[in-house]
Design an enzyme around this catalytic site. Structure first.
Site, PDB file in Angstrom:
ATOM      1  N   ASP A 231      -0.510   4.730  -5.644  1.00 47.36           N
ATOM      2  CA  ASP A 231       0.609   3.826  -5.431  1.00 47.36           C
ATOM      3  C   ASP A 231       0.426   3.252  -4.023  1.00 47.36           C
ATOM      4  O   ASP A 231      -0.312   3.799  -3.206  1.00 47.36           O
ATOM      5  CB  ASP A 231       1.957   4.544  -5.586  1.00 47.36           C
ATOM      6  CG  ASP A 231       3.094   3.535  -5.800  1.00 47.36           C
ATOM      7  OD1 ASP A 231       2.886   2.330  -5.549  1.00 47.36           O
ATOM      8  OD2 ASP A 231       4.193   3.948  -6.211  1.00 47.36           O
TER       9      ASP A 231
HETATM   10  C1  BGC Z   1       5.627   0.681  -6.385  1.00 49.29           C
HETATM   11  C2  BGC Z   1       4.699   0.445  -7.550  1.00 49.29           C
HETATM   12  C3  BGC Z   1       4.129  -0.935  -7.478  1.00 49.29           C
HETATM   13  C4  BGC Z   1       3.427  -1.103  -6.154  1.00 49.29           C
HETATM   14  C5  BGC Z   1       2.808  -2.472  -5.969  1.00 49.29           C
HETATM   15  C6  BGC Z   1       5.011   0.331  -5.053  1.00 49.29           C
HETATM   16  O1  BGC Z   1       5.975   0.304  -4.064  1.00 49.29           O
HETATM   17  O2  BGC Z   1       6.046   2.027  -6.366  1.00 49.29           O
HETATM   18  O3  BGC Z   1       5.388   0.634  -8.770  1.00 49.29           O
HETATM   19  O4  BGC Z   1       3.266  -1.162  -8.551  1.00 49.29           O
HETATM   20  O5  BGC Z   1       4.369  -0.915  -5.095  1.00 49.29           O
HETATM   21  O6  BGC Z   1       3.796  -3.435  -5.844  1.00 49.29           O
END
Ligand code: BGC
Length: 733
Positions: A231
């Site tokens: 993530d």
């Molecule tokens: C989120 C993810 C997301 C990623 C990219 C993170 O803050 O938890 O779900 O895909 O950002 O935007």
């Protein structure tokens, strides 16, 4: 073109290999031009395409391209429709191809442990069976277009509070049966190209460097062959992460962690073959996309129509005393109340936020299908405070109208990525106005726009309640079509609606002390908790009404007893006994009555949505394998379905079981039983393998106790007491 990835890896320098293991920037992987390795783009996800062109960020601050916002996960799951989830996936896959996006970041399948989790709107369900099946179809749909998915957030990421550091503390059985199960079948069946690991720790170990999770379970047990990405910003220790099975770090680390990897290989701390394996996994998928590009455009209008259809299939009619559907010919007698009728709340905040090319409100939509509906504002949606003038105007108008529809819901600020909800209530001004209107106009329906359950102190007085959830950009059209009977509601709740927050399974432990979140409720999440404790709920899991009626009959199984390798086939007939065509979701639950473990009362193990014309009858079939009956035994390190009797139940909801049939199971599998000096006589007698050894000795003891003392002694020491004492004796005694 078949590519030889391992040959390609062998041509890369150490620095190049390390560089491929982190992002180029926010959304791209790195290229190695001299070897023709392209850079590809990844984008959120899950319920629409959030492709950022210029300024990039992962929290939705900056604009993305205009796209279609489909219903969020909270709504989609209520469709209980795998074909629809697949169709959504295919549609998103087309959008990604047209926009040159290699991986769509989703679906998000984390279990709704508490209704307060700020991201519940993106997640699918409190039930892992439902979540994994909907996700599996969604993944298969996207990937049928040669676009990858990244199922997220792996794993046990069920709150926003301290999401980057908090440790989810849970036992193995709970992890397997609830939190991992939401991913397991989706991964086995949908075969996503990538998995996104979560920010949090699990029992102390960061998901991003959790070898058990990322390698032993995900790859060795489940056979996942894609790559794991972090993530955004989830990496704690890059080298440990790589060793654990985290292939791609996102976003860019500006070269810092690439150098750490190079250094670790040079100093012998990291075996180069570990790096090679990660690079190979990433390149495999990069080329899968690059070699299968299909340029083109997509039809926004067509996709908007699908968004509306999914919203229709997902909206849940929670209550209806006959007020709905409304008569389009009498639309002039209908009053819509609330800003949400013009500007629905249709998606949540954060990384999933779509820049919708159009949003349709229910009021505008009604003008086409039932002209004449009137509207008043009633309350401010950006404040909790009552606006006396707006409230008075709404009350006066409600008295004049024959029917009122109040569009209530949670303001944007109430639920979003990044923080959890503080309570489970609607804003006070909305609750108050709803109660006031119900007093003067009982013929009132309430439409709800929210990403997870709300308390409804006025529920008993409302004539109808329609849960529209965060239903995407076309939700207003879907809502008006349902209200005026052009569509027949068929959504079923993918989560329980508790009466109040204090009833919820982790009320005391959510969200924890900031360092840890203790999952003390164990496997008793959602309906598993409310059912076990025989608690009343506002609306149960699986509940949802229709404008027609359905009758069930003829439940049967193909066998009355099964063993581990066998599949049990179950069928039941469903008939539309009403006057409208409609869809029913048949739900299959399994109840374990063997007593081999403390288990939920019943668990969802099958569902099927059928379309039926009036008078039409269809047979719905299910196949149940061992897993449908099993629980996870930590001692065994495996799934275990004890021998004995189980009930296979067919329900309209988890609380409305229509028919049940019993089936016997047999197995040669045995739970391990370790005997030591503190094992009790009772435990030893309960297991056939040890009972045989001890029984003769016990018979002798019983003789000894028999008829010994006089009357007084017999009063003091009853046979029941002797038995209980003996049962509790440890071997050493
Ligand atoms: C989120 C993810 C997301 C990623 C990219 C993170 O803050 O938890 O779900 O895909 O950002 O935007």
């Amino acid at each position: 073109m078949a590519r030889d990835i391992s040959e390609l890896v062998s041509k890369l320098t150490l620095e190049e290999k390390a560089s491929l293991c982190s992002g180029l920037d926010f959304w791209h992987t790195k290229a190695v031009d001299r070897l023709g390795i392209p850079s590809v783009m990844v984008s959120d996800g899950p319920h629409g395409l959030r492709k950022q062109d210029m300024k990039a960020d992962h929290l939705g601050f900056n604009e993305s391209i205009k796209a279609v916002c489909f219903p969020a996960g909270c709504a989609l799951a209520c469709s209980f429709d795998r074909d629809l989830a697949r169709e959504l996936g295919e549609t998103l896959g087309d959008e990604c191809q047209a926009q040159d996006v290699a991986v769509l970041l989703g679906p998000a399948v984390n279990i709704k442990r508490s209704p307060l989790c700020g991201r519940n709107f993106e997640y699918l369900s409190e039930d892992p069976f439902l979540a994994s099946r909907i996700a599996g179809s969604h993944i298969a749909g996207v990937q049928s277009k040669n676009v990858g998915t990244s199922i997220k957030h792996f794993a046990a990421n069920n709150q926003e509070y301290r999401r980057m550091t908090s440790s989810s503390e849970l036992d193995e059985r709970t992890l397997r049966e609830i939190y991992l199960a939401a991913f397991e079948e989706a991964i086995k069946e949908g075969r996503p190209d990538t998995v996104m690991c979560s920010y949090n720790r699990i029992n102390g170990v960061f998901a991003a460097e959790n070898e058990r999770l990322l390698t032993k379970i995900l790859r060795d047990e489940w056979g996942f062959s894609g790559y794991v990405m972090s993530d955004w910003g989830a990496v704690n220790n890059r080298v440990e992460g790589l060793k654990a099975g985290l292939d791609l770090e996102m976003p860019s680390s500006n070269g810092v962690t690439d150098r750490e990897i190079v250094e670790a290989v040079r100093s012998g701390k990291l075996a180069e073959r570990v790096l090679d394996a990660s690079v190979a996994r990433i390149l495999e998928k990069v080329f899968k996309f690059a070699d299968n590009r299909k340029e083109g455009n997509f039809d926004l209008e067509k996709h908007d129509a699908l968004a509306g259809r999914i919203a229709e299939e997902s909206a849940v009619l929670l209550k209806n005393n006959g007020l709905l559907p409304l008569d389009p010919a009498k639309a002039g007698e209908v009053l819509y109340v609330g800003q949400f009728a013009k500007k629905p709340r249709y998606q949540g905040g954060g990384s999933s936020h779509i820049n919708s090319f159009r949003v349709t409100g229910a009021l505008k939509a009604s003008a086409e299908i039932a002209p004449g509906v009137r509207w008043v504002e009633g309350f401010k949606t950006d404040s909790d405070a009552e606006d006396p003038a707006l409230a008075a105007e709404a009350l006066a108008a409600a008295k004049q109208a024959k029917t009122v529809v109040i569009f209530a819901g949670l303001p944007d600020s109430y639920e979003s990525e990044g923080y959890d909800r503080a309570h489970m209530r609607l804003p006070e001004n909305q609750n108050r106005l709803i109660a006031e209107i119900l007093k003067v106009r009982p013929e009132t329906a309430v439409v709800l726009h929210n990403g997870s359950p709300v308390e409804m102190p006025w529920a008993s007085g409302a004539a109808a309640i329609l849960e529209a959830y965060l239903g995407g950009q076309a939700v207003g059209r879907a809502t008006s079509r349902i209200l005026f009977g052009l569509a027949n509601p068929s959504g079923k709740l993918a989560e329980s609606f508790p009466l109040k927050l204090e009833d919820t399974p982790c009320f005391i432990d959510f969200p924890g002390d900031g360092k840890t979140a203790q999952y003390k409720e164990g496997v008793f999440v959602g309906y598993r908790w409310y059912d076990k404790r025989k608690m009343d709920v506002l609306f149960p899991f699986g509940h949802g009404l229709s404008y027609t009626s359905f009758a069930y009959s003829g439940l049967k199984t193909d066998k009355t007893s099964i063993t581990d390798g066998e599949t049990l086939f179950v069928s039941v007939d469903v008939e539309n006994t009403g006057k409208r065509e409609g869809k029913e979701t048949v739900q299959l639950y399994v109840r374990d009555t063997t007593g081999s473990a403390v288990r939920p009362v019943r668990e969802l193990k099958g569902f099927a949505k059928v379309h039926l014309k009036p008078g039409e009858k269809k047979t719905v079939s299910f196949a149940l394998d061992k897993r449908a009956f099993a629980w996870y035994s930590q001692e065994l390190g495996d799934w275990y379905a004890a021998p004995g009797e189980y009930a296979v139940e067919i329900g309209r909801s988890s609380r409305d079981i229509e028919a049940s049939v019993s089936v016997m199971r047999n197995t040669s599998q045995r739970l391990p039983f370790h005997v030591d000096l503190n094992t009790t006589i009772e435990e030893i007698l309960a297991d056939e393998r040890t009972a045989a050894v001890l029984k003769p000795m016990l018979d002798k003891m019983e003789e000894m106790f028999k008829g010994g003392g006089g009357e007084a002694a017999n009063e003091a020491i009853t046979p029941a007491m002797i038995n209980a004492m003996i049962a509790n004796f440890p071997l050493r005694a």
